[in-house]
Design a protein around this motif. Structure first.
Motif, short mmCIF file in Angstrom:
data_model
loop_
_atom_site.label_atom_id
_atom_site.label_comp_id
_atom_site.label_asym_id
_atom_site.label_seq_id
_atom_site.Cartn_x
_atom_site.Cartn_y
_atom_site.Cartn_z
N SER A 4 0.84 -1.21 0.00
CA SER A 4 0.00 0.00 0.00
C SER A 4 0.87 1.25 0.00
N LEU A 5 1.93 1.25 0.80
CA LEU A 5 2.82 2.41 0.85
C LEU A 5 3.51 2.60 -0.50
N VAL A 6 3.95 1.50 -1.10
CA VAL A 6 4.62 1.60 -2.39
C VAL A 6 3.68 2.20 -3.43
N LEU A 12 1.99 9.30 -6.04
CA LEU A 12 2.48 10.65 -5.74
C LEU A 12 3.63 11.03 -6.67
N THR A 13 4.53 10.09 -6.91
CA THR A 13 5.67 10.38 -7.78
C THR A 13 5.21 10.74 -9.18
N GLY A 55 7.67 2.68 -11.52
CA GLY A 55 6.53 2.61 -10.60
C GLY A 55 5.57 1.50 -10.98
N LEU A 56 5.31 1.35 -12.29
CA LEU A 56 4.42 0.28 -12.73
C LEU A 56 5.04 -1.08 -12.44
N LEU A 521 12.26 8.62 -2.07
CA LEU A 521 11.63 7.85 -1.00
C LEU A 521 11.04 6.55 -1.55
N LEU A 522 10.47 6.60 -2.75
CA LEU A 522 9.94 5.39 -3.38
C LEU A 522 11.04 4.36 -3.59
#
Length: 651
Positions: A4-6, A12-13, A55-56, A521-522
């Motif tokens: 969930s955090l990721v 957001l990124t 991200g994906l 952060l990601l």
């Protein structure tokens, strides 16, 4: 990993990145300095796409547990591939493979065909296969390497592939074969990990981010990549791939042959010989046959029937032409027969004429084959390649290096791949920068060739997630062009005082800083403590390698030349400091250092503004830190043999 955090950080990124980039394109471009402003915003656009694809990738990672028991009765061949590695290194890997606990047979695949290695293999009870000629005596295509030959010489249901510098653990098959309980699984990939690498990893040998979170993320999209070694493949899937590839290649050959025929006919029509009615008639017949074949191909006619019918029509045209040539001979023979003269030795009589026509109708004997325009048309209409072996095997039909192309095509067949995240093979660490650069250059060039030849975004047989995952790997190879801009921009401002943005005001920082912070952060959350700095350094610092790989691949693909096979070096390339290998980066470092001095002087005399100078000094300093890894790498004397040996043995 907190999924969930990721996902929150990914969203957001991307949102912050789109917000920043939209502002850059629409409001902040300094068009008076378009020559640096446009390249910079293009580089930033490339980077945002790269970030979004990352991200994906990590959106839904697959964290697999135990593989389970191997399929009942599974048979395995372990294949150790080598080209020029030292014999003792090859033997060490082969003996470790021989010691694998699960029942199997071990083979050495020698691309160098070294007799002394064959003797060593025989002395230790190892199978030995050398790449050479196929059973017809023709050379195999370079891309086939030794694996295609091994497929015809071995019988195991599964194949464990190992490079000569990759030493397996005894339990590797027990730990991985269970995944093949799913009949659709064609590939199980384990991580690449090197023993004896110092903690600071000066050569960037380890890539724990890719061989971990990235591969797990791709696995979540059913797109785990084959890395060429440390993997188990299902033989039946490879043979299916070979059949499919053979059909696709044949269709390409037929299309290319018809295109060559059309061009050859146009040239032949313009030649002086085309005024001859016999030649003109032959060209008319061939053109009509090829146009019918082209129409049938578009309609989806079976290739075997189409090519067979085309060849028959062309041969019939040749026979009609030769028959017309023989008409005068028939008339002469009729006259001779009427005179009832005794025959001379060698005379062709009417009852022998049909056989003579058959012989002379052959393309290699026909008088028309000596007429240059017709000869070229006859060559063009032939879809075969008589000088090359064409086995129905998987890798011979793949036009680039096996790993990326093989993965993409297996997924295109509906087959699945698995990433098993457990270190079960310990590689021998690269000894010098030359070896590392050669390997990276080869893999990057091969990856770009796949992008240009078989763009995964256009492969309808792939799922959309698989398309994007394969494309993400290829997209990363284009980063060398963006890196050049990132190095140039601070130099341009510090030396010339030219900003690529309209101003460095609060609006810029309010958009740029949050995007960078959230992205970093990601990466930290995804990495879960894995060191990633060295990997990210090399991604920027090796910009000449990436650019060279892209340009070479493009020339190869667009020129239509076969790419061949670049063999990755297995031994140390340089005996001392390898400054010549990083000359472009050293030049850039010198320019950055000089720009820092010039920028300070321009600030002192009021030619540069303080905020712009501060931002670009920090930027240039960051670039210098990134490039500094190559200074250490060029001077690196090699791994500690004792530490490497201990790591290899004890893991």
């Amino acid at each position: 990993m907190n999924r969930s955090l990721v996902r929150l950080l990914v969203l957001l990124t991307v949102l912050l990145g789109v917000n920043y980039l939209a502002w850059r394109w629409l409001e902040s471009l300094n068009w008076s300095a378009w020559w640096i402003a446009v390249p910079l915003v293009l580089a930033e656009t490339y980077s945002l796409v790269h970030v979004a694809l990352f991200g994906l990738t990590v959106w839904r990672p697959r964290l697999r547990g135990e593989a389970g028991d191997p399929p009942a009765g599974a048979t395995v061949d372990v294949l150790v591939s080598t080209s020029d590695e030292p014999l003792d290194q090859v033997l060490r890997t082969a003996l470790a493979a021989q010691a694998i606990r699960y029942p199997h047979r071990t083979w050495i695949l020698d691309d160098g065909a070294r007799p002394e290695l064959g003797a060593l293999a025989a002395g230790h009870g190892l199978g030995y296969l050398a790449r050479g000629e196929d059973r017809t005596g023709r050379p195999q295509p370079a891309g086939a390497r030794g694996l295609d030959h091994a497929l015809t010489a071995t019988e195991g249901e599964f194949l464990l592939l190992l490079d000569a510098d990759q030493v397996p653990d005894p339990e590797i098959l027990d730990r991985t074969l269970g995944w093949f309980g799913d009949r659709e699984v064609a590939l199980v990939q384990t991580p690449l990990w090197f023993a004896g690498v110092p903690d600071h990893d000066p050569l960037g040998s380890q890539d724990p981010l890719f061989h971990g979170p990235v591969q797990q993320g791709k696995d979540g999209w059913d797109a785990a990549l084959f890395c060429g070694t440390n993997a188990i493949l299902r033989r039946e899937a490879l043979l299916q791939l070979g059949r499919s590839g053979h059909l696709e290649e044949t269709e390409r050959d037929v299309k290319a042959s018809l295109a060559r025929t059309r061009a050859a006919l146009r040239r032949a029509r313009r030649s002086p010989e085309a005024a001859n009615p016999v030649v003109s008639g032959m060209l008319d017949d061939v053109e009509a046959a090829t146009e019918r074949a082209r129409t049938e191909l578009r309609a989806g006619a079976p290739l075997a029937e189409l090519t067979h019918r085309l060849q028959r029509e062309v041969d019939a045209a040749a026979r009609r032409t030769v028959t017309r040539d023989f008409s005068q001979i028939e008339a002469d023979l009729a006259s001779i027969a009427a005179l009832e003269l005794p025959p001379e030795d060698g005379m062709v009589w009417p009852d022998e004429l049909a056989a003579a026509v058959d012989r002379m109708s052959r393309r290699d004997l026909s008088p028309l084959a000596a007429v240059e325009p017709v000869r070229r048309v006859l060559e063009a209409v032939s879809a075969d390649r008589p000088g090359e072996a064409r086995p129905v095997v998987p890798l011979a039909t793949i036009p680039v290096a096996e790993d990326m192309a093989l993965t993409t095509r297996l997924h295109g067949l509906g087959r699945r791949s698995v990433y098993h995240h457990e270190i079960l093979v310990r590689g021998v660490a690269p000894e010098d920068l030359g070896t590392v650069l050669a390997r990276r250059r080869h893999r990057a060039r091969a990856t770009v060739q796949v992008l240009l030849r078989e763009n995964p975004l256009l492969q309808r047989r792939l799922g959309w997630g698989q398309r994007l995952m394969h494309f993400a790997t290829m997209w990363s190879c284009l980063g060398g062009f963006a890196a050049v801009v990132y190095f140039a921009a601070p130099i341009v401002y510090l030396v010339l005082g030219v900003l690529p943005v309209t101003s460095l005001d609060g609006d810029f920082f309010a958009r740029f800083v949050p995007f960078v912070v959230v992205h970093q952060l990601l990466v930290l959350v995804v990495a879960r403590g894995i060191p990633t700095w060295r990997t990210r350094q090399y991604r920027l610092a090796l910009f000449p390698v990436w650019i060279g790989a892209c340009t070479t691949a493009a020339r190869t693909v667009w020129s239509g030349r076969p790419p061949g096979l670049a063999v990755e070096p297995g031994v140390r390339q340089d005996a001392g400091p390898a400054w010549h290998l990083v000359r472009p980066q050293l030049v850039v470092m010198g320019m950055l250092a000089a720009a820092l001095v010039v920028g300070a002087l321009r600030l002192a005399v009021g030619l540069n503004e303080p905020v712009g100078t501060l931002v670009n000094v920090a930027w240039a300093a960051f670039d210098l830190v990134v490039l500094s890894v190559l200074v250490t790498a060029a001077r690196y004397p090699g791994p500690d043999p004792e530490k490497r040996s201990a790591d290899a043995v004890h893991g």
